[in-house]
Design a protein around this motif. Sequence first.
Motif, short mmCIF file in Angstrom:
data_model
loop_
_atom_site.label_atom_id
_atom_site.label_comp_id
_atom_site.label_asym_id
_atom_site.label_seq_id
_atom_site.Cartn_x
_atom_site.Cartn_y
_atom_site.Cartn_z
N SER A 1 0.76 -1.14 -0.03
CA SER A 1 -0.04 0.06 0.00
C SER A 1 0.86 1.14 -0.04
O SER A 1 2.10 1.26 0.18
CB SER A 1 -1.01 -0.02 1.15
OG SER A 1 -0.06 0.09 2.39
N GLU A 2 0.25 2.43 -0.10
CA GLU A 2 0.94 3.84 -0.39
C GLU A 2 1.76 4.00 1.34
O GLU A 2 2.64 4.37 1.43
CB GLU A 2 -0.18 4.94 -0.43
CG GLU A 2 -0.61 4.97 -1.86
CD GLU A 2 0.69 5.59 -2.70
OE1 GLU A 2 1.41 6.16 -2.19
OE2 GLU A 2 0.47 5.02 -3.96
N PHE A 3 0.77 3.56 2.42
CA PHE A 3 1.44 3.55 3.57
C PHE A 3 2.56 2.85 3.92
O PHE A 3 3.47 3.35 4.28
CB PHE A 3 0.48 3.06 4.71
CG PHE A 3 0.88 3.17 6.03
CD1 PHE A 3 0.96 4.25 6.90
CD2 PHE A 3 1.12 2.04 6.69
CE1 PHE A 3 1.45 4.51 7.94
CE2 PHE A 3 1.83 1.99 7.97
CZ PHE A 3 1.56 3.19 8.70
N TYR A 4 2.64 1.47 3.26
CA TYR A 4 3.84 1.04 3.39
C TYR A 4 5.18 1.67 2.91
O TYR A 4 6.29 1.77 3.61
CB TYR A 4 3.46 -0.36 2.49
CG TYR A 4 4.84 -1.16 2.49
CD1 TYR A 4 5.22 -1.98 3.36
CD2 TYR A 4 5.92 -1.09 1.46
CE1 TYR A 4 6.32 -3.00 3.76
CE2 TYR A 4 7.09 -2.00 1.56
CZ TYR A 4 7.10 -2.69 2.56
OH TYR A 4 8.28 -3.48 2.59
N TRP A 5 4.98 2.26 1.58
CA TRP A 5 6.17 3.01 1.08
C TRP A 5 6.17 4.43 1.82
O TRP A 5 7.31 4.72 1.53
CB TRP A 5 5.95 3.05 -0.59
CG TRP A 5 5.92 1.97 -1.18
CD1 TRP A 5 4.62 1.18 -1.72
CD2 TRP A 5 6.91 0.89 -1.28
NE1 TRP A 5 5.29 0.02 -2.35
CE2 TRP A 5 6.73 -0.22 -2.11
CE3 TRP A 5 8.26 1.15 -0.81
CZ2 TRP A 5 7.39 -1.21 -2.46
CZ3 TRP A 5 9.15 0.01 -0.98
CH2 TRP A 5 8.81 -1.14 -2.02
N SER A 6 5.33 4.72 2.43
CA SER A 6 5.54 6.34 2.87
C SER A 6 6.26 6.25 4.15
O SER A 6 7.03 7.35 4.56
CB SER A 6 4.04 6.88 3.28
OG SER A 6 3.63 6.20 4.48
N ASN A 7 6.35 5.13 4.67
CA ASN A 7 7.41 5.06 6.07
C ASN A 7 8.49 3.90 5.72
O ASN A 7 9.21 3.59 6.72
CB ASN A 7 6.64 4.91 7.22
CG ASN A 7 5.95 3.64 7.16
OD1 ASN A 7 5.84 2.95 6.46
ND2 ASN A 7 5.26 3.28 8.35
#
Length: 83
Positions: free
Chosen positions: A56-62
């Motif tokens: 997900s986007e969240f995975y890549w964001s952090n």
Amino acid sequence: MRCSEVKNNLVDYATGKLNSVEIAEHLEKCEDCRLEFERIKNVVSILSEYKIEEPSEFYWSNFLYRVKRKIAQRNNISTFALK
């Protein structure tokens, strides 16, 4: 074709990336290569059924923060120094 040449190309042949009359003819005559080809075809078939979900986007964001934190933990460095 020699067995070594055939075996070096069996993965591409099994996945359809390589179309070779020579390999097909060799597999008709050589039981050892034919068995190897069948094993590879089975693996390719199983892998083709496996679906990989994109993170997900969240995975890549952090992601970078988590990598730095893991490195720091391995090196016994405070995670506060990463900010």
